[in-house]
Design a protein around this motif. Sequence first.
Motif, PDB file in Angstrom:
ATOM      1  N   LEU A  87      25.656  50.668  50.409  1.00 22.51           N
ATOM      2  CA  LEU A  87      25.698  52.029  50.956  1.00 22.51           C
ATOM      3  C   LEU A  87      25.572  53.060  49.844  1.00 22.51           C
ATOM      4  O   LEU A  87      24.810  54.024  49.957  1.00 22.51           O
ATOM      5  N   GLN A  88      26.336  52.867  48.770  1.00 23.87           N
ATOM      6  CA  GLN A  88      26.273  53.815  47.661  1.00 23.87           C
ATOM      7  C   GLN A  88      24.874  53.844  47.054  1.00 23.87           C
ATOM      8  O   GLN A  88      24.338  54.916  46.764  1.00 23.87           O
ATOM      9  N   ASN A 117      28.843  46.752  63.136  1.00 29.30           N
ATOM     10  CA  ASN A 117      27.519  46.756  63.755  1.00 29.30           C
ATOM     11  C   ASN A 117      26.483  46.684  62.636  1.00 29.30           C
ATOM     12  O   ASN A 117      26.203  47.681  61.974  1.00 29.30           O
ATOM     13  N   ALA A 118      25.911  45.525  62.441  1.00 28.15           N
ATOM     14  CA  ALA A 118      24.971  45.307  61.331  1.00 28.15           C
ATOM     15  C   ALA A 118      23.627  45.994  61.534  1.00 28.15           C
ATOM     16  O   ALA A 118      22.883  46.194  60.578  1.00 28.15           O
ATOM     17  N   ALA A 119      23.315  46.361  62.768  1.00 29.87           N
ATOM     18  CA  ALA A 119      22.011  46.969  63.049  1.00 29.87           C
ATOM     19  C   ALA A 119      22.170  48.175  63.979  1.00 29.87           C
ATOM     20  O   ALA A 119      21.679  48.176  65.108  1.00 29.87           O
ATOM     21  N   PRO A 120      22.841  49.215  63.506  1.00 34.33           N
ATOM     22  CA  PRO A 120      23.052  50.371  64.378  1.00 34.33           C
ATOM     23  C   PRO A 120      21.768  51.177  64.572  1.00 34.33           C
ATOM     24  O   PRO A 120      20.918  51.254  63.688  1.00 34.33           O
ATOM     25  N   SER A 121      21.652  51.776  65.731  1.00 37.04           N
ATOM     26  CA  SER A 121      20.552  52.707  65.988  1.00 37.04           C
ATOM     27  C   SER A 121      20.873  54.025  65.288  1.00 37.04           C
ATOM     28  O   SER A 121      22.008  54.261  64.867  1.00 37.04           O
ATOM     29  N   ARG A 122      19.881  54.884  65.179  1.00 39.57           N
ATOM     30  CA  ARG A 122      20.114  56.188  64.569  1.00 39.57           C
ATOM     31  C   ARG A 122      21.170  56.961  65.369  1.00 39.57           C
ATOM     32  O   ARG A 122      22.023  57.633  64.795  1.00 39.57           O
ATOM     33  N   ALA A 123      21.142  56.844  66.687  1.00 37.05           N
ATOM     34  CA  ALA A 123      22.134  57.523  67.529  1.00 37.05           C
ATOM     35  C   ALA A 123      23.536  56.987  67.261  1.00 37.05           C
ATOM     36  O   ALA A 123      24.503  57.754  67.221  1.00 37.05           O
ATOM     37  N   GLU A 124      23.667  55.668  67.065  1.00 41.96           N
ATOM     38  CA  GLU A 124      24.981  55.082  66.762  1.00 41.96           C
ATOM     39  C   GLU A 124      25.474  55.534  65.394  1.00 41.96           C
ATOM     40  O   GLU A 124      26.666  55.764  65.206  1.00 41.96           O
ATOM     41  N   ILE A 125      24.561  55.666  64.434  1.00 42.62           N
ATOM     42  CA  ILE A 125      24.949  56.159  63.107  1.00 42.62           C
ATOM     43  C   ILE A 125      25.441  57.598  63.230  1.00 42.62           C
ATOM     44  O   ILE A 125      26.512  57.949  62.711  1.00 42.62           O
ATOM     45  N   ALA A 126      24.685  58.426  63.929  1.00 43.01           N
ATOM     46  CA  ALA A 126      25.078  59.827  64.103  1.00 43.01           C
ATOM     47  C   ALA A 126      26.439  59.934  64.785  1.00 43.01           C
ATOM     48  O   ALA A 126      27.283  60.745  64.382  1.00 43.01           O
ATOM     49  N   ARG A 135      28.295  70.290  54.723  1.00 45.77           N
ATOM     50  CA  ARG A 135      27.909  71.702  54.764  1.00 45.77           C
ATOM     51  C   ARG A 135      26.597  71.967  54.023  1.00 45.77           C
ATOM     52  O   ARG A 135      26.027  73.042  54.144  1.00 45.77           O
ATOM     53  N   CYS A 136      26.115  70.997  53.251  1.00 42.42           N
ATOM     54  CA  CYS A 136      24.872  71.189  52.495  1.00 42.42           C
ATOM     55  C   CYS A 136      23.630  70.945  53.345  1.00 42.42           C
ATOM     56  O   CYS A 136      22.528  71.296  52.938  1.00 42.42           O
ATOM     57  N   GLY A 137      23.792  70.294  54.468  1.00 41.67           N
ATOM     58  CA  GLY A 137      22.653  70.056  55.345  1.00 41.67           C
ATOM     59  C   GLY A 137      21.837  68.829  54.989  1.00 41.67           C
ATOM     60  O   GLY A 137      20.639  68.787  55.222  1.00 41.67           O
ATOM     61  N   SER A 138      22.472  67.808  54.455  1.00 41.33           N
ATOM     62  CA  SER A 138      21.780  66.568  54.070  1.00 41.33           C
ATOM     63  C   SER A 138      21.744  65.545  55.193  1.00 41.33           C
ATOM     64  O   SER A 138      21.538  64.368  54.947  1.00 41.33           O
ATOM     65  N   HIS A 139      21.925  65.973  56.407  1.00 41.16           N
ATOM     66  CA  HIS A 139      22.116  65.053  57.528  1.00 41.16           C
ATOM     67  C   HIS A 139      20.997  64.030  57.690  1.00 41.16           C
ATOM     68  O   HIS A 139      21.272  62.845  57.880  1.00 41.16           O
ATOM     69  N   ILE A 140      19.745  64.443  57.620  1.00 40.89           N
ATOM     70  CA  ILE A 140      18.639  63.513  57.823  1.00 40.89           C
ATOM     71  C   ILE A 140      18.614  62.473  56.708  1.00 40.89           C
ATOM     72  O   ILE A 140      18.445  61.276  56.964  1.00 40.89           O
ATOM     73  N   ALA A 145      19.854  57.011  54.703  1.00 40.94           N
ATOM     74  CA  ALA A 145      20.578  56.178  53.744  1.00 40.94           C
ATOM     75  C   ALA A 145      21.381  55.097  54.453  1.00 40.94           C
ATOM     76  O   ALA A 145      21.414  53.942  54.011  1.00 40.94           O
ATOM     77  N   VAL A 146      22.029  55.429  55.546  1.00 42.09           N
ATOM     78  CA  VAL A 146      22.804  54.428  56.293  1.00 42.09           C
ATOM     79  C   VAL A 146      21.856  53.387  56.889  1.00 42.09           C
ATOM     80  O   VAL A 146      22.144  52.186  56.852  1.00 42.09           O
ATOM     81  N   GLU A 147      20.713  53.823  57.398  1.00 42.68           N
ATOM     82  CA  GLU A 147      19.721  52.864  57.910  1.00 42.68           C
ATOM     83  C   GLU A 147      19.252  51.931  56.796  1.00 42.68           C
ATOM     84  O   GLU A 147      19.136  50.713  56.993  1.00 42.68           O
ATOM     85  N   ARG A 148      19.003  52.477  55.615  1.00 42.61           N
ATOM     86  CA  ARG A 148      18.557  51.669  54.469  1.00 42.61           C
ATOM     87  C   ARG A 148      19.633  50.668  54.064  1.00 42.61           C
ATOM     88  O   ARG A 148      19.345  49.498  53.820  1.00 42.61           O
ATOM     89  N   ALA A 149      20.869  51.119  54.020  1.00 45.38           N
ATOM     90  CA  ALA A 149      21.975  50.225  53.645  1.00 45.38           C
ATOM     91  C   ALA A 149      22.136  49.113  54.676  1.00 45.38           C
ATOM     92  O   ALA A 149      22.362  47.954  54.313  1.00 45.38           O
ATOM     93  N   ALA A 150      22.010  49.442  55.955  1.00 41.29           N
ATOM     94  CA  ALA A 150      22.130  48.423  57.001  1.00 41.29           C
ATOM     95  C   ALA A 150      21.063  47.351  56.811  1.00 41.29           C
ATOM     96  O   ALA A 150      21.358  46.148  56.905  1.00 41.29           O
ATOM     97  N   ALA A 151      19.848  47.772  56.514  1.00 41.29           N
ATOM     98  CA  ALA A 151      18.763  46.808  56.289  1.00 41.29           C
ATOM     99  C   ALA A 151      19.061  45.933  55.075  1.00 41.29           C
ATOM    100  O   ALA A 151      18.879  44.711  55.125  1.00 41.29           O
ATOM    101  N   ARG A 152      19.553  46.525  53.994  1.00 41.24           N
ATOM    102  CA  ARG A 152      19.891  45.744  52.796  1.00 41.24           C
ATOM    103  C   ARG A 152      21.001  44.744  53.080  1.00 41.24           C
ATOM    104  O   ARG A 152      20.954  43.612  52.615  1.00 41.24           O
ATOM    105  N   LEU A 153      22.000  45.188  53.805  1.00 39.95           N
ATOM    106  CA  LEU A 153      23.111  44.285  54.127  1.00 39.95           C
ATOM    107  C   LEU A 153      22.640  43.125  55.006  1.00 39.95           C
ATOM    108  O   LEU A 153      23.088  42.003  54.831  1.00 39.95           O
TER     109      LEU A 153
END
Length: 159
Positions: A87-88, A117-126, A135-140, A145-153
């Motif tokens: 994840l990091q 959940n090893a394979a969450p959807s974008r909606a589940e991540i959100a 507050r910086c607006g890095s949401h996308i 990043a979470v999708e990438r980490a899930a794939a790596r895991l």
Amino acid sequence: MQLISLIVNGSAVSVTADGDTPLLDILRNHLGLFGTKFGCGQEQCGCCMVLVDGHPEKSCCKALSTVAGKAIATIEGLGTPARPHPLQQAFLDEQAGQCGYCLPGILISAKALLDRNAAPSRAEIAEALDDNICRCGSHIRILRAVERAAARLREGGTR
């Protein structure tokens, strides 16, 4: 004042404090774990998120007595600079942080999600990150990043 024992990042610790002391205060001011942040102090922003027995919990208002004997995981227990958790690494790869103040809480919430959940959807991540405010607006980039980490895991990365 009472002696309260917990397991923090895999190590048994005991602290003498009032049972009503917020867990965040104990982590930062008694145990020197400064990664978990104080944000709003009202359980609204998620900066203080930790895992309590594997479940994401806000620590700014959580009384120490309520976590006695439980396993607490903070951002310091996730990975190391030499060996970051997937994840990091994904957050670094996606440049998913600007100021970074919210990231410890977001990473903890994301870890809890990926542990269940090893394979969450974008909606589940959100949804899993809904209690965390950036507050910086890095949401996308955070979602990517979470999708990438899930794939790596799923490919065999370390949890």
